[in-house]
Design a protein around this motif. Sequence first.
Motif, PDB file in Angstrom:
ATOM      1  N   PHE A  88      45.991  39.978  33.770  1.00 15.04           N
ATOM      2  CA  PHE A  88      45.701  40.007  35.202  1.00 15.04           C
ATOM      3  C   PHE A  88      44.200  40.002  35.441  1.00 15.04           C
ATOM      4  CE2 PHE A  88      49.813  40.435  37.020  1.00 15.04           C
ATOM      5  CZ  PHE A  88      50.589  41.190  36.146  1.00 15.04           C
ATOM      6  N   THR A  89      43.777  39.311  36.480  1.00 12.27           N
ATOM      7  CA  THR A  89      42.379  39.339  36.898  1.00 12.27           C
ATOM      8  C   THR A  89      42.098  40.640  37.642  1.00 12.27           C
ATOM      9  OG1 THR A  89      42.799  38.307  39.039  1.00 12.27           O
ATOM     10  CG2 THR A  89      42.439  36.827  37.154  1.00 12.27           C
ATOM     11  N   LEU A  90      40.827  40.939  37.856  1.00 10.49           N
ATOM     12  CA  LEU A  90      40.489  42.156  38.577  1.00 10.49           C
ATOM     13  C   LEU A  90      41.012  42.115  40.010  1.00 10.49           C
ATOM     14  CD1 LEU A  90      36.844  42.904  37.334  1.00 10.49           C
ATOM     15  CD2 LEU A  90      39.021  43.812  36.494  1.00 10.49           C
ATOM     16  N   ALA A  91      40.993  40.946  40.623  1.00 14.62           N
ATOM     17  CA  ALA A  91      41.536  40.823  41.978  1.00 14.62           C
ATOM     18  C   ALA A  91      43.030  41.111  41.984  1.00 14.62           C
ATOM     19  CB  ALA A  91      41.257  39.418  42.524  1.00 14.62           C
ATOM     20  N   GLU A  92      43.740  40.628  40.962  1.00 14.23           N
ATOM     21  CA  GLU A  92      45.175  40.887  40.874  1.00 14.23           C
ATOM     22  C   GLU A  92      45.448  42.360  40.589  1.00 14.23           C
ATOM     23  OE1 GLU A  92      45.965  38.074  37.809  1.00 14.23           O
ATOM     24  OE2 GLU A  92      46.616  36.504  39.200  1.00 14.23           O
ATOM     25  N   ILE A  93      44.605  42.970  39.757  1.00 16.77           N
ATOM     26  CA  ILE A  93      44.765  44.390  39.449  1.00 16.77           C
ATOM     27  C   ILE A  93      44.576  45.229  40.700  1.00 16.77           C
ATOM     28  CG2 ILE A  93      43.759  46.318  38.169  1.00 16.77           C
ATOM     29  CD1 ILE A  93      43.159  44.321  35.908  1.00 16.77           C
ATOM     30  N   SER A  94      43.660  44.833  41.558  1.00 16.75           N
ATOM     31  CA  SER A  94      43.455  45.543  42.819  1.00 16.75           C
ATOM     32  C   SER A  94      44.732  45.560  43.648  1.00 16.75           C
ATOM     33  CB  SER A  94      42.314  44.880  43.609  1.00 16.75           C
ATOM     34  OG  SER A  94      42.082  45.560  44.815  1.00 16.75           O
ATOM     35  N   GLN A  95      45.499  44.467  43.592  1.00 18.09           N
ATOM     36  CA  GLN A  95      46.786  44.419  44.291  1.00 18.09           C
ATOM     37  C   GLN A  95      47.817  45.305  43.613  1.00 18.09           C
ATOM     38  OE1 GLN A  95      46.869  39.805  44.306  1.00 18.09           O
ATOM     39  NE2 GLN A  95      48.101  40.399  46.060  1.00 18.09           N
ATOM     40  N   LEU A  96      47.774  45.376  42.295  1.00 20.59           N
ATOM     41  CA  LEU A  96      48.774  46.124  41.546  1.00 20.59           C
ATOM     42  C   LEU A  96      48.622  47.633  41.713  1.00 20.59           C
ATOM     43  CD1 LEU A  96      48.689  43.984  38.298  1.00 20.59           C
ATOM     44  CD2 LEU A  96      50.735  44.392  39.671  1.00 20.59           C
ATOM     45  N   LEU A  97      47.387  48.098  41.770  1.00 18.47           N
ATOM     46  CA  LEU A  97      47.164  49.540  41.871  1.00 18.47           C
ATOM     47  C   LEU A  97      47.729  50.066  43.188  1.00 18.47           C
ATOM     48  CD1 LEU A  97      43.508  49.881  40.502  1.00 18.47           C
ATOM     49  CD2 LEU A  97      45.653  50.361  39.312  1.00 18.47           C
TER      50      LEU A  97
END
Length: 274
Positions: A74-83
């Motif tokens: 996952f990219t950092l932008a995607e991780i921001s959504q996941l958290l």
Amino acid sequence: MTPNSQSSHPDDADRGYTIGKFAAINKISARMLRHYDKIGLFKPQTVLANGYRSYSSAQIPTISLIKKYQACGFTLAEISQLLGASDATIQQLAQAKQQQLAKQDVQQDQAGELLATLLGDASAPLPSDDAVSVTQQPERHLVCEPAADEADIDTAFARLYHTLASIPVQPAGLALLLCDPDAAATVYRVAVPCAFNTTPAALTRDTLPAGTYLSTLHFGGYDNIAVAYDRLVQYAQQHHQRLVTPFIERYFLDQTFAASSHDYITEISVQMTP
């Protein structure tokens, strides 16, 4: 002293962790922690007046989760959504990432094969006699799914088969790709033959008319499949025939069953009229 007791010194274990210590125990660089803070992904528990960042034990599971998501691709932008996302959202994003990574693996395998060819290490391609056959084909009823572009073809096939499985409807033949270079809108449609009287609302129905078709076989990967298309066009011109699009790719052997694109066998056909 316990991690929850108070202290005035940022290095004190009771207070928490300095950025250096927090980075060290989590096997991550302090520079990366500062970057996470800057983009709002992961902030320190407190920032003191002198600028020192302080992290707490309670934040360790979050940074561990970020690392886990990164390892998943996952990219950092995607991780921001996941958290903080719901379980359903996490599953949805994970499935999308799984499909993306699978596609990248296929692309990497194809690139490896091309490099092997350039280095002279690849197996010789399957023989082709460049034959064109003329056959009479019956009317064929299809269900279709549009593909936005070349990159969307595999995803469109996945959507189509998922829809068929959910109805459920059993395909009545091999997978097809309809390519209509003369169309004003979508150039590609993926399709399978199906035998039923009514078309489910989720699907688009099409019919390939009965008639005379030109056909040829293409052996190997798709990077040079245009040669087979050109073979049909040249044959039609030499024999004063008119081609009626779409061209139809039918996959006798593809990535589903072949370990290498070297082994692919694809039939390309198109209707013709005198």
